[in-house]
Write a protein that holds these residues in place. Sequence first.
Motif, mmCIF file in Angstrom:
data_model
loop_
_atom_site.group_PDB
_atom_site.id
_atom_site.type_symbol
_atom_site.label_atom_id
_atom_site.label_comp_id
_atom_site.label_asym_id
_atom_site.label_seq_id
_atom_site.Cartn_x
_atom_site.Cartn_y
_atom_site.Cartn_z
ATOM 1 N N CYS A 27 -19.257 -25.991 63.509
ATOM 2 C CA CYS A 27 -20.561 -25.483 63.113
ATOM 3 C C CYS A 27 -21.701 -26.426 63.464
ATOM 4 O O CYS A 27 -22.858 -26.064 63.312
ATOM 5 N N GLY A 28 -21.387 -27.623 63.895
ATOM 6 C CA GLY A 28 -22.433 -28.611 64.175
ATOM 7 C C GLY A 28 -23.218 -28.249 65.420
ATOM 8 O O GLY A 28 -24.118 -27.403 65.402
ATOM 9 N N LYS A 29 -22.813 -28.850 66.526
ATOM 10 C CA LYS A 29 -23.569 -28.660 67.766
ATOM 11 C C LYS A 29 -23.489 -27.230 68.280
ATOM 12 O O LYS A 29 -24.348 -26.783 68.996
ATOM 13 N N PHE A 30 -22.407 -26.525 67.920
ATOM 14 C CA PHE A 30 -22.212 -25.164 68.415
ATOM 15 C C PHE A 30 -23.405 -24.268 68.107
ATOM 16 O O PHE A 30 -23.812 -23.457 68.893
ATOM 17 N N LYS A 69 -15.978 -28.855 71.001
ATOM 18 C CA LYS A 69 -14.985 -28.044 70.277
ATOM 19 C C LYS A 69 -15.018 -28.354 68.782
ATOM 20 O O LYS A 69 -14.120 -27.961 68.034
ATOM 21 N N GLY A 70 -15.988 -29.158 68.369
ATOM 22 C CA GLY A 70 -16.094 -29.503 66.951
ATOM 23 C C GLY A 70 -15.128 -30.595 66.537
ATOM 24 O O GLY A 70 -14.815 -30.740 65.357
ATOM 25 N N LEU A 71 -14.649 -31.375 67.493
ATOM 26 C CA LEU A 71 -13.622 -32.385 67.201
ATOM 27 C C LEU A 71 -14.098 -33.807 67.478
ATOM 28 O O LEU A 71 -15.026 -34.025 68.253
ATOM 29 N N ALA A 72 -13.433 -34.750 66.833
ATOM 30 C CA ALA A 72 -13.596 -36.172 67.152
ATOM 31 C C ALA A 72 -12.203 -36.796 67.122
ATOM 32 O O ALA A 72 -11.303 -36.305 66.422
ATOM 33 N N VAL A 73 -12.022 -37.858 67.884
ATOM 34 C CA VAL A 73 -10.734 -38.560 67.890
ATOM 35 C C VAL A 73 -10.529 -39.232 66.529
ATOM 36 O O VAL A 73 -11.454 -39.830 65.988
ATOM 37 N N ALA A 74 -9.335 -39.101 65.973
ATOM 38 C CA ALA A 74 -9.016 -39.764 64.702
ATOM 39 C C ALA A 74 -7.753 -40.605 64.893
ATOM 40 O O ALA A 74 -6.715 -40.082 65.313
ATOM 41 N N ILE A 75 -7.886 -41.886 64.610
ATOM 42 C CA ILE A 75 -6.792 -42.839 64.818
ATOM 43 C C ILE A 75 -6.314 -43.329 63.452
ATOM 44 O O ILE A 75 -7.104 -43.864 62.686
ATOM 45 N N GLN A 87 -2.439 -40.944 66.809
ATOM 46 C CA GLN A 87 -3.800 -40.521 67.119
ATOM 47 C C GLN A 87 -3.832 -39.020 67.196
ATOM 48 O O GLN A 87 -2.959 -38.393 67.800
ATOM 49 N N GLY A 88 -4.803 -38.445 66.531
ATOM 50 C CA GLY A 88 -4.970 -37.003 66.596
ATOM 51 C C GLY A 88 -6.446 -36.690 66.693
ATOM 52 O O GLY A 88 -7.240 -37.536 67.114
ATOM 53 N N PHE A 89 -6.811 -35.499 66.284
ATOM 54 C CA PHE A 89 -8.215 -35.110 66.289
ATOM 55 C C PHE A 89 -8.586 -34.605 64.903
ATOM 56 O O PHE A 89 -7.734 -34.082 64.186
ATOM 57 N N ALA A 90 -9.855 -34.795 64.549
ATOM 58 C CA ALA A 90 -10.350 -34.274 63.274
ATOM 59 C C ALA A 90 -11.518 -33.351 63.555
ATOM 60 O O ALA A 90 -12.293 -33.594 64.486
ATOM 61 N N ASN A 91 -11.619 -32.288 62.759
ATOM 62 C CA ASN A 91 -12.863 -31.521 62.738
ATOM 63 C C ASN A 91 -13.531 -31.788 61.376
ATOM 64 O O ASN A 91 -13.050 -32.631 60.615
ATOM 65 N N SER A 100 -11.390 -36.340 50.619
ATOM 66 C CA SER A 100 -11.165 -35.841 49.251
ATOM 67 C C SER A 100 -9.732 -36.066 48.784
ATOM 68 O O SER A 100 -9.504 -36.446 47.650
ATOM 69 N N SER A 101 -8.777 -35.863 49.680
ATOM 70 C CA SER A 101 -7.377 -35.947 49.252
ATOM 71 C C SER A 101 -6.813 -37.345 49.399
ATOM 72 O O SER A 101 -5.769 -37.661 48.862
ATOM 73 N N ARG A 102 -7.491 -38.167 50.176
ATOM 74 C CA ARG A 102 -6.996 -39.511 50.491
ATOM 75 C C ARG A 102 -5.657 -39.468 51.236
ATOM 76 O O ARG A 102 -4.844 -40.384 51.131
ATOM 77 N N LYS A 103 -5.410 -38.396 51.965
ATOM 78 C CA LYS A 103 -4.243 -38.286 52.857
ATOM 79 C C LYS A 103 -4.785 -37.979 54.257
ATOM 80 O O LYS A 103 -5.613 -37.054 54.407
ATOM 81 N N ALA A 104 -4.316 -38.742 55.248
ATOM 82 C CA ALA A 104 -4.813 -38.551 56.615
ATOM 83 C C ALA A 104 -4.557 -37.117 57.065
ATOM 84 O O ALA A 104 -3.412 -36.656 57.065
ATOM 85 N N THR A 105 -5.639 -36.431 57.432
ATOM 86 C CA THR A 105 -5.565 -35.019 57.807
ATOM 87 C C THR A 105 -6.231 -34.815 59.163
ATOM 88 O O THR A 105 -7.270 -35.395 59.444
ATOM 89 N N PHE A 106 -5.596 -33.997 59.977
ATOM 90 C CA PHE A 106 -6.039 -33.789 61.358
ATOM 91 C C PHE A 106 -6.243 -32.298 61.616
ATOM 92 O O PHE A 106 -5.871 -31.450 60.800
ATOM 93 N N TYR A 107 -6.794 -32.020 62.796
ATOM 94 C CA TYR A 107 -6.879 -30.635 63.254
ATOM 95 C C TYR A 107 -5.928 -30.503 64.425
ATOM 96 O O TYR A 107 -6.031 -31.241 65.407
ATOM 97 N N SER A 108 -4.965 -29.605 64.297
ATOM 98 C CA SER A 108 -4.012 -29.396 65.382
ATOM 99 C C SER A 108 -4.609 -28.457 66.414
ATOM 100 O O SER A 108 -4.893 -27.291 66.120
ATOM 101 N N ARG A 109 -4.788 -28.987 67.625
ATOM 102 C CA ARG A 109 -5.362 -28.165 68.687
ATOM 103 C C ARG A 109 -4.375 -27.103 69.165
ATOM 104 O O ARG A 109 -4.762 -26.016 69.547
ATOM 105 N N SER A 110 -3.079 -27.429 69.105
ATOM 106 C CA SER A 110 -2.102 -26.454 69.602
ATOM 107 C C SER A 110 -1.910 -25.314 68.598
ATOM 108 O O SER A 110 -1.751 -24.163 68.982
#
Lengths: 292, 292
Positions: A27-30, A69-75, A87-91, A100-110
Motif C-alpha cells: 500500500c505504500g509506493k503502489f 512489490k511492497g517488500l524489503a529484505v529481512a535478515i 534471509q527472507g523478505f518482509a512486507n 508485535s509478536s516478537r517472532k521473526a515473520t516474513f512474506y513468502s513470495r512463492s
Amino acid sequence: MAVPYVHMLQSATVLRKSNLYLSHYGCGKFNGKRGRPHVAFASIQQPDRNISIDPKVELLLDSVKWDNKGLAVAIAQNVDTGAILMQGFANRDALATTISSRKATFYSRSRSTLWTKGETSNNFINIQDVFLDCDHDSIIYLGKPDGPTCHTGSETCYYTSVFDSLTEQEAKGSRLALTSLYALESTISQRKAELAERETGKPSWTKRLLLDHNLLCSKIREEADELCQTLENNEDKSRVASEMADVLYHAMVLLGKREVKVEDVLEVLRKRFSQSGIEEKRSRASQKSEQH
Amino acid sequence: MAVPYVHMLQSATVLRKSNLYLSHYGCGKFNGKRGRPHVAFASIQQPDRNISIDPKVELLLDSVKWDNKGLAVAIAQNVDTGAILMQGFANRDALATTISSRKATFYSRSRSTLWTKGETSNNFINIQDVFLDCDHDSIIYLGKPDGPTCHTGSETCYYTSVFDSLTEQEAKGSRLALTSLYALESTISQRKAELAERETGKPSWTKRLLLDHNLLCSKIREEADELCQTLENNEDKSRVASEMADVLYHAMVLLGKREVKVEDVLEVLRKRFSQSGIEEKRSRASQKSEQH
C-alpha cells in the motif's frame, strides 16, 4: 509483551490472520503516497471494531522504503553469536507482526502469504530488536533462535562455502559460515573429535590441552596473569590483544572440553547486562541501584 | 591471490570493465536455460582473445538462483565480529568479481552498474569467504572491512533501532545493531565515558573496576581460577558458562580500560588459526608440523 504498542498491534494482527492483509499489501509506493491503510481498511472491513494502531508503528512502517512489490529484505541474525540465520523478505504486515509478536515473520513470495519462522517447526526466532539500514530498505531481525533455523536441520541456511566448492577436488561436507570466534570453537571441537583417532606424530597443542587438565588449567591461570601484567606494566595495545587472545583460546579449550558453547556464555552475559533494545531500558530502570 | 581461478577470472573481469557485461546480465533463467554465456560472448566480442573461465567458477555461478532480474541478495558480514555491514545485490559479474578480486562487489540497481564497496572511499571489504544459502538465492560476503562501511561514516549501515523509535519519547541517537559481546563492549565503553561525569550515589561495578587496577586484576585472576575449578571439580555446565562469562566480562573491562577492541583480539585469533576458507587450507598444509 510488556510494551504498550504490542497490545495495540494485536488487533491489526487479528485482522491480518483473517486473511484480509492483501488489501493493504504494497500500500505504500503502489498508491503513489504513504497513507494509513490499516485504519481505513479496518473501518471498511470491521466497522464495529475499534482499531487503534499506535501511530508510531504506522510511522515506522511508513518510513521503510518498500520496493515496487511492497517488500524489503529481512535478515535474521542470532543476537548472541552474530550468525546470519536466514534471509527472507518482509512486507508491512510481516514487519508489524514481527514487532508485535516478537517472532521473526516474513512474506513468502512463492506462497504469497505471511509466515512466521517456526510456525511448523517450533523453531521460532525470538526477536530482541529490529534494525533498519541507512536507506531504510533492509531489515535485521536480531533474535534468539529456539533451534536450527534451516529447513534442512542446519543451524543456519548458509552452509555452502563458495571457496570450498572452487578449491576442493571432491565436494566437501557442508561448512557453516562461521565468524572468527566460532571458527575457533569449531576447530577445538574438531580436535576433540580427532582424539579418538589413532595418530602418529606429535599431537597439536589443542589436543595436548584437551588431554591434560593440569596443563590446561595452569595455562588458563598463567594467561590470565599475563593479561593482567599488560595493564600493570602498561604494555602496548597489540600485546594486550595478544594476551587476551591467549586467555580466550585457552578458556575456549576448557569450554570445548566440557562441551559448553560460547553461545551459552554470551547468553549469560546478555541476560546479565540486558543490552538488547527495550529489555535493556526496562532493566536499566528497575536495576538502577544494582547496576553493573 | 594464490588460487588459480583468480587469474583465470581476470580476463572476464577485463571484459566486464569494458561495459560489455550487460550482454550476459540475467543470462540464467532469462534464457530459459543455464548456459555458458561468458564463453559464447567472449568469442563474439573479442574473437582474438583466448578466454578461459574456470569451469568450476562457471558451475558455481550457474548454481545460484538469480531472480528474474539476474540478481541475488548479497550480505556483507564482518568476519571477526559477525556484524552485518551492509546488504546489496549481486549479479553474475558481481559475484565473479568478488571471488576474483577478493573485494565485496555488488550490482547497483539504481545506477545499473557493478560497484566494488570501497572503490571511492577506499573502505574495501576484504573477502575471506563467500557462502550461499540452502536455496542458493542469498549470498554472504564474509570479509574484513578496511574502515566504516556505511556512506554516513557509520561502522555498519544498521544503526536505526525500530524498538528505540517505538519506545523513546525523543528520537534517540543512532545505535548500531550489536550482538551480545559487542553490546557488552559498548556498555563498558559507555561506563568509561561516564567516569568523566560528576555522579552521586554508588558507582557501578564496571566503573569501580575501571577506576581500580588492583581490583580489576585481582578479579581477572580470581575468575580465571574459578573457571579452572569448574573443570577440576567437574562442576555442571551452567556453572562453567557462568564462570566463563565472569572471565570474559572482567577481561573485557581491561580491554575497555586500554581501549583495545574485541575485534582486534578476534583478528589475532583468526590469523593464528586461519580458519577462513582457503586460507585455512593453505595454512593447514604449510603448518602441519606446528599445528595448534
